[in-house]
Design a protein around this motif. Structure first.
Motif, PDB file in Angstrom:
ATOM      1  N   PRO A 124       0.811  -1.232   0.000  1.00  0.00           N
ATOM      2  CA  PRO A 124       0.000   0.000   0.000  1.00  0.00           C
ATOM      3  C   PRO A 124       0.840   1.276   0.000  1.00  0.00           C
ATOM      4  O   PRO A 124       0.335   2.348  -0.291  1.00  0.00           O
ATOM      5  CB  PRO A 124      -0.792  -0.103   1.312  1.00  0.00           C
ATOM      6  N   GLU A 125       2.117   1.176   0.330  1.00  0.00           N
ATOM      7  CA  GLU A 125       2.963   2.363   0.455  1.00  0.00           C
ATOM      8  C   GLU A 125       3.828   2.621  -0.777  1.00  0.00           C
ATOM      9  O   GLU A 125       4.656   3.524  -0.764  1.00  0.00           O
ATOM     10  CB  GLU A 125       3.911   2.199   1.651  1.00  0.00           C
ATOM     11  N   CYS A 126       3.664   1.807  -1.815  1.00  0.00           N
ATOM     12  CA  CYS A 126       4.637   1.871  -2.911  1.00  0.00           C
ATOM     13  C   CYS A 126       4.313   2.926  -3.966  1.00  0.00           C
ATOM     14  O   CYS A 126       3.161   3.177  -4.279  1.00  0.00           O
ATOM     15  CB  CYS A 126       4.739   0.515  -3.610  1.00  0.00           C
ATOM     16  N   ALA A 127       5.396   3.520  -4.503  1.00  0.00           N
ATOM     17  CA  ALA A 127       5.294   4.321  -5.720  1.00  0.00           C
ATOM     18  C   ALA A 127       5.556   3.369  -6.880  1.00  0.00           C
ATOM     19  O   ALA A 127       6.470   2.556  -6.831  1.00  0.00           O
ATOM     20  CB  ALA A 127       6.329   5.440  -5.714  1.00  0.00           C
TER      21      ALA A 127
END
Lengths: 475, 475
Positions: free
Chosen positions: A87-90
Motif C-alpha cells: 500500500p505504500e509503494c510508488a
C-alpha cells in the motif's frame, strides 16, 4: 538578534520545524512528501555514514548495490511482506515512452530483489555467511510527512545477511542492534533502550525485530534503528537453499537491519535548543569555526593572517575561517550558533596582540580566553567535553523521565506528558495493543533487554505478565 | 586452472563481460536493463567516491540531496533539455495505491528539480557562488545495455553550481573537467584527452560541454566525465535571478558536471588482462592479500600466527589474510588474481623459518622473496610502482594509437581498427558529423585543448578548418 525560532516550551513541533528550516538542514521540495536535504543536514548524514560504515566493515560486512526497481511479482512472493509494504509503494508503469509489461515498485526496502539475487550466489555452506550492506534511497508513500522523521523518499542503509543456521542469524541480528546502540551512544550522544518489538510492531516478514528507542526532549519515543531476524521466510519465498556440510539441501536463514536519515531528526530533538541546532562534535562536518573580528582592512589582514597561521597543519575539513566580508561578526556568531557548530573561536586585533583567542562552546555557551599556543589541544579537549556533556544530559533526561506505573488510569493521564513507562501489558494479546493505541495514542515501544525479573498483572486485562515493557507516545 | 575468460584478442566484448562476471564485479539483475553491483565492484566505486569527494570538497563544494522524482512539468521547462531526456525517462504514475495528478520521472539528471529549488536559495550576490554536489542514482531507459557502461539505472555524482557571471561559470566548468582529468590520471592511472564537445554532442541544455576521453585497450574511446557550462538557460527556465552589487536583478549562470559508475568499466578496459581484473592500487579496496600455505594444522597455526604477527598495526582495511580452510592455496591465488588484488603475499612454513615472504605483483606477475623485516615499506613501494607502471602502459598505448590522418578513405579504413584520429572536420556543419557516424560508426570525441595551431581542409567537405579534432569509435 532574533532567529525566529519558536521556543520548545511553547510548541515543540513548531520548534523542531523552525530549527530544521532556519539551520538550513532540510526543506520540503516541490515534489509532494519529498525533502531536499541541504548541505548543513547532508554533512551530518555523511558523518553518520562514515562512522556506521566503518563499524559495518569492522564486523565483516561489505557494501553492494541492488536495483531501485522491484517487479510487482517479487513483492508478492512473501505474504506478510506484501501486505505491509504494497500500500505504500510508488509504481513505475512506463519506461522509454512505453507501458511496461509488469509495473515496478520503487523499493520500499530491498529484501525481495536481494533474495531473488542471493538465489544465484548461494549454493553451498562455503558461500555463507553472506554479509552485505547497501546505502540507498527508498520510497514509502506517506500521507502525513515531517522533515527527516517521515518523508516519501528517504536515505538509509539496509544490511541483508544470509546464514547457515538459526543461531548464526540470531547472533547477527543481535550484533547489529548492538552496533546501532553503540553508534547512537558514542557518536550521536543519544542513549537508547534496546529491546524486542511486539508481534504487531515487528517488520512485515520478520520472525522478530530488535530495536533501539531513544527519548526526545518532549519525552516522546523515536525508533532509531531496527534489526530483523527473518528466519527462513525470504529463503522459502525465493527458494534459496544451500548444500550443508552434511550434504543436505537446506533453506538459508536471513537478517536485515537498517537506520535512516530519520537519525538526523533524532539528533536534533535530542540536543538542540531554543537558539538552534546543537551537533555532537563527532558528527559535526566542521567542528570548529573561526570568526575573525576587524574594523579596518589593516585589522582584517592582521586577524585573518593570524588565524591562517595558527591553523597551519590542521585538517582543512576540521575547521573553517569565516572570512566573508559582507557579514558582521554578530551575524556570523548568530549563524554558527543556529547551525550548531560545536566550537566557535573569536579572534580580534586585541587577541592577536595578546596571543590569545576566545573559545566559545555551543552546548553551554561558556566562553574562555585561551593562549594560541597549544590551541589545537585545547579545542580537542573542549570537543570531547561537549560530546560527553551532551550524552550526560540526554542520559539524565532518559532516567528522570522513565516511570514505573501499574495503574491504567494513571498511565492514561501521565503518558500525555511524555516519558517512557515501565508497565505490565499482555503483548501476546493484539487487543491489548489496539486498546492502548486508541485510548492513549501510545504504543509498546519494546520489550527491553536486561530488564529486572518482575511479574505483575497486565494494566488492561489483569492477566499475569512476566517482565515489564516500555510504553510511550512516539514519532 | 582455467578461469574461463575469453582472450582479448579473440573477442574483446566477450572478454569484458567475462571479467565483469567472473571477477564478481557486477551482473544483470532480474530487472530489465538494471545491474547488481557486487561487493568487488562496489568497493572500487567507494574508493572512487572517497577520492573524488575529497577533491570536490577541496575545491569548495558541499554535498546535498534532492528528490528522486521530477514532475513532468519541470522537465518541460527547458526546451532542449526535455527533448534530450524525456524519451529516456521511467515514469511513476501511481503512489500509495492512487493515480498521481501529475506523472513524475525518475531523475535522468537533476538540473530541473535543483534549479526549481535554487530559485528559493538565491536572492543576492551574497548567495553566490553556490557550489553543490549530489551523489545519487539516476535512470535512463536504455535499449541496449552493457554492465557499467550503459544501464537503465546507474550511480553517479552531479555537481550543480550557480554563479554571478559568465566568467565565473566558465572557470568552474573548466576547473571541474580538470578535477576529472587529475582523478583519471592520478587514481585510475588512466590518461585522458581533455577537450570540448561539438554542438551535436554537447549536453541537452548546455552552452557547451567539456569532457575527458580515455582510450580503451581495443582503441575505442570512452567518455569518462563531462562538465557543462549551462549559461543562463536553467536560470531563465526556472526564473532564478539575484540582486547584484549594482542593485540590478540578473539571471544566474550555471554549470553541471558528472561522472558515474561507467568509470569502473573504463578502469577495467584500461588495465585488465586475460587473467582477469587489474585494479590500480589507489582504487583497490584491499590492496594486499596474504595467502598462507599449510599442509597440517600445526603448519596452519604457524603461518597464520606469523601472518597476524607481521601485520600487527597495519590498517585492517589495507590487507586481508585469506584464512579460509575450505580452499587450497592454488584456488586462492587464482581467485585474487582474477579479482585484481594488486599485491599478493605468500607465506608458507619455509618462509616462516627464513623470516621471508614471497611478494607477487598483479600487474607484471613478478614474484620476489622479501624479508619480513620492513615488509610494509616494501609493499608500499610495490604498490606505488604498480600504480606508475599501469599509467605508463596506458599512456604509451594512447600515444602509439593516436594517428594523424588527412584522407577520408584512409580514415574510414583505419578507424575500424581502433585508435584516436587527429583529423580536420568541419564540426560547425551537422551534416559532417551525421555522415561520419553513418559511414564509419565513429564520432568526434572532442575538440582537444592545447592542440597545435594547424589549418587544413575538412576530410569530408574540403572546407578549411582551423585545428584538428579527435575522432574515434566509442563506447
Amino acid at each position: 538578534m532574533s532567529k525566529g525560532i519558536t521556543k520548545r516550551e511553547e510548541d515543540y513541533s513548531q520548534w523542531y520545524l523552525d530549527v530544521v528550516l532556519k539551520a538550513e538542514m532540510a526543506e520540503y521540495s516541490p515534489v509532494r512528501g519529498c525533502m531536499v536535504i541541504r548541505p548543513t543536514g547532508y554533512g551530518i548524514w555523511e558523518k553518520m555514514q562514515q562512522r556506521l560504515d566503518r563499524m559495518f566493515k569492522e564486523t565483516g560486512h561489505v557494501n553492494a548495490y541492488f536495483p531501485l526497481f522491484i517487479p510487482e511479482s517479487f513483492l508478492k512472493k512473501e505474504a506478510e511482506h506484501v501486505e505491509g509494504f504494497a500500500p505504500e509503494c510508488a509504481m513505475v508503469t512506463h519506461g522509454g515512452g512505453k507501458r511496461l509489461e509488469e509495473p515496478m515498485a520503487i523499493r520500499p526496502t530491498s529484501e525481495t530483489i536481494i533474495w531473488a539475487t542471493y538465489k544465484n550466489w548461494i549454493k553451498s555452506y562455503r558461500d555463507l555467511p553472506l554479509l552485505i550492506n547497501q546505502w540507498a534511497n527508498v520510497c514509502r508513500w506517506e500521507m502525513r510527512t515531517r522533515l527527516f522523521l517521515r518523508t516519501c523518499e528517504f536515505l538509509w542503509q539496509e544490511g541483508h545477511t544470509a546464514h547457515a543456521t538459526h543461531e548464526e542469524a540470531e547472533e547477527e541480528a543481535l550484533r547489529m542492534v548492538d552496533v546501532y546502540r553503540q553508534f547512537a551512544e558514542e557518536y550521536m550522544a543519544m542513549p537508547v533502550v534496546v529491546g524486542r518489538k511486539t508481534e504487531s510492531e515487528k517488520f512485515a516478514g520478520a520472525e522478530h525485530t530488535y530495536c533501539i528507542e531513544a527519548m526526545m526532549q518532549d519525552g516522546k519515543a523515536l525508533q532509531a534503528g531496527t534489526s530483523h531476524h527473518l528466519g527462513q521466510k525470504f529463503a522459502r519465498a525465493f527458494d534459496v537453499k544451500f548444500q550443508d556440510r552434511d550434504k543436505e539441501l537446506k533453506y538459508v536463514y536471513a537478517t536485515s537491519w537498517g537506520v535512516s536519515t530519520r537519525l538526523i531528526g533524532g539528533m536534533i530533538m535530542t540536543h538542540s535548543d531554543d537558539k538552534g541546532l546543537v551537533i555532537p562534535p563527532k558528527l559535526a562536518p566542521t567542528p570548529v569555526v573561526f570568526v575573525p573580528i576587524w574594523h579596518s582592512d589593516e585589522e582584517m589582514n592582521m586577524v585573518l593572517g593570524k588565524a591562517r597561521e595558527i591553523t597551519t597543519g590542521w585538517d582543512p575539513l576540521f575547521f573553517k575561517i569565516d572570512d566573508r566580508d559582507q557579514y558582521k561578526p554578530g551575524y556570523k556568531f548568530n549563524e554558527w550558533e543556529l547551525k550548531g557548530v560545536p566550537v566557535r573561536i573569536e579572534i580580534g586585533p586585541k587577541d592577536v596582540n595578546n596571543s590569545t583567542v576566545v573559545v566559545a562552546r555551543r552546548d553551554t555557551g561558556d566562553k574562555a580566553t585561551v593562549p594560541m599556543d597549544g590551541l589545537l589541544t585545547h579545542v580537542e579537549a573542549a570537543l570531547e567535553s561537549i560530546q560527553k556533556n551532551l550524552y550526560s544530559a540526554a542520559q539524565k533526561r532518559l532516567q528522570e523521565r522513565t516511570f514505573t506505573v501499574d495503574n491504567y488510569d494513571e498511565y492514561t493521564e501521565r503518558v500525555e506528558g511524555g516519558g517512557f513507562f515501565r508497565v505490565f501489558l499482555d503483548h501476546a494479546n493484539p487487543a491489548v495493543e489496539e486498546k492502548l493505541q486508541e485510548d492513549t495514542r501510545s504504543t509498546i515501544r519494546c520489550i527491553p533487554f536486561n530488564a529486572p525479573d518482575e511479574e505483575g498483572p497486565c494494566m488492561i486485562t489483569g492477566k499475569p505478565c512476566s517482565g515489564r515493557v516500555i510504553a510511550a507516545q512516539s514519532y
